[in-house]
Design an enzyme around this catalytic site. Structure first.
Site, PDB file in Angstrom:
ATOM      1  N   LYS A 173       0.915  -1.211  -0.004  1.00  0.00           N
ATOM      2  CA  LYS A 173      -0.256   0.111   0.106  1.00  0.00           C
ATOM      3  C   LYS A 173       0.833   1.320   0.060  1.00  0.00           C
ATOM      4  CE  LYS A 173      -3.082   3.086   0.720  1.00  0.00           C
ATOM      5  NZ  LYS A 173      -3.871   3.697  -0.374  1.00  0.00           N
ATOM      6  N   CYS A 223      -0.427  11.142  -5.481  1.00  0.00           N
ATOM      7  CA  CYS A 223      -0.431  11.499  -4.048  1.00  0.00           C
ATOM      8  C   CYS A 223      -0.732  13.290  -4.207  1.00  0.00           C
ATOM      9  CB  CYS A 223       0.916  11.386  -3.261  1.00  0.00           C
ATOM     10  SG  CYS A 223       2.335  11.987  -4.290  1.00  0.00           S
TER      11      CYS A 223
HETATM   12  O1  LIG Z   1      -7.415   6.807  -1.357  1.00  0.00           O
HETATM   13  C1  LIG Z   1      -6.255   6.372  -1.558  1.00  0.00           C
HETATM   14  O2  LIG Z   1      -5.663   5.958  -0.641  1.00  0.00           O
HETATM   15  C2  LIG Z   1      -5.953   6.156  -2.830  1.00  0.00           C
HETATM   16  N1  LIG Z   1      -6.785   5.740  -3.505  1.00  0.00           N
HETATM   17  C3  LIG Z   1      -6.426   5.497  -5.067  1.00  0.00           C
HETATM   18  O3  LIG Z   1      -7.532   5.047  -5.812  1.00  0.00           O
HETATM   19  N2  LIG Z   1      -5.319   5.743  -5.549  1.00  0.00           N
HETATM   20  C4  LIG Z   1      -4.328   6.302  -4.900  1.00  0.00           C
HETATM   21  O4  LIG Z   1      -2.988   6.201  -5.610  1.00  0.00           O
HETATM   22  C5  LIG Z   1      -4.653   6.200  -3.438  1.00  0.00           C
HETATM   23 CL1  LIG Z   1      -3.210   6.784  -2.227  1.00  0.00          CL
END
Ligand SMILES: O=C(O)c1[nH]c(=O)[nH]c(=O)c1Cl
Length: 309
Positions: free
Chosen positions: A44, A128
């Site tokens: 993650k 990000c």
């Molecule tokens: O809300 C999230 O954690 C998230 N959710 C996504 O669909 N892509 C990402 O790169 C991230 Cl960091």
């Protein structure tokens, strides 16, 4: 063998792995991926400090895919670095996804990762958050350039970037031109979710996730054509880099499409979330059956062979 793949000169038993963020937030999930038929796995996206993420519901699936606004829930970068240090690389490669909330955070995390000297491959998540009020890094080309200039100073190993989807040829051109200035960016993962979509429940007359008034990134069937276009656009524009495809894979033939478009490896997100790690055995079987039926002896013969009319 038939499904063997390669990235950065490293061998993979097959081209499949999870998309960062799906089934990869804690040791139990990561161990399940390590034990699955996936050829590799990615953690993650991590931040400097652990994060709880957004209030739930923050993920929702429909027959056509998923929407999420998780808010970067993760155990903090040291947790994933520790996992990387105990991983058995003889079994399969491992990627570390990094998504610092600032350039400084990314530099701190990358310095620690470099100092740990693990075989883990870094995938820098450019979806990000940026400064509030500014678009995500992947959509702010000046910020993306500054980030890559600083990161390539701090981290002296080949790494990859995870890109959001682009929808304009001029954006493919500009993003690729930036990436081509950095030979250390050895691979490009296309795509992250298509951002700020809205799924509505007619019965409840309501959105389906709590954060951001229901706005979130979508994946699954909704995104396959956009994912294939981004894979092929960067495959054509970045001949010195490899491409990891991500988006819309639920069956073996979707993996084949990503390979034709130019992908070396292929990530699975929404379908993995819904089906669990057993999906990798099914997808490998379906891909092997398709390749055999078409007379291919290896996926290297397929990569980038997409015909135009
Ligand atoms: O809300 C999230 O954690 C998230 N959710 C996504 O669909 N892509 C990402 O790169 C991230 Cl960091």
């Amino acid at each position: 063998s038939l499904l063997s793949a390669s990235l950065l000169g490293i061998d993979f038993a097959n081209p499949l792995l999870n998309a960062s963020g799906v089934y990869c937030r804690d040791v139990a999930e990561l161990d399940a991926l390590a034990a699955s038929a996936a050829g590799s796995l990615v953690t993650k996206s991590c931040t400097l400090l652990a994060r709880e993420g957004n209030p739930e519901p923050r993920y929702y699936a429909t027959p056509l895919g998923s929407i999420n606004s998780m808010g970067l829930p993760n155990a903090g970068y040291q947790y994933y670095l520790a996992y990387a240090q105990q991983h058995d690389y003889a079994a399969k490669p491992l990627f570390l996804s990094v998504a610092g909330l600032s350039l400084a955070d990314n530099l701190t995390m990358l310095a620690a990762i470099r100092a740990a000297d693990t075989p883990a491959i870094v995938e820098l998540n450019l979806s990000c958050p940026n400064v509030p009020g500014k678009p995500q890094i992947g959509y702010d080309f000046a910020a993306m350039t500054a980030m890559l200039e600083a990161v390539t100073q701090a981290y002296d190993r080949p790494f990859g970037v995870k890109l959001p989807p682009y929808f304009d040829i001029a954006h493919f051109d500009e993003a690729a031109a930036i990436l081509n200035r950095f030979p250390q960016v050895a691979f490009v993962t296309c795509i992250n979710s298509i951002g700020n979509a809205l799924i509505i429940d007619v019965e409840a007359e309501s959105v389906v996730i709590k954060p951001k008034d229901g706005f979130g990134g979508i994946g699954g069937d909704y995104v396959l054509p956009t994912a294939l276009a981004n894979v092929n656009a960067f495959y054509r524009r970045c001949p010195a880099k490899q491409i990891i495809g991500c988006g819309g894979v639920t069956r073996g033939e979707h993996i084949f499409m990503h390979l034709l478009a130019g992908a070396s490896l292929v990530q699975v997100g929404t379908a993995l979330y819904e089906e669990g790690p057993g999906i990798f055995a099914r997808l490998n079987d379906e891909l092997a059956e398709l390749l055999t039926r078409k007379g291919y002896r290896g996926i290297e013969e397929v990569r980038g062979k997409l015909r135009t009319l």
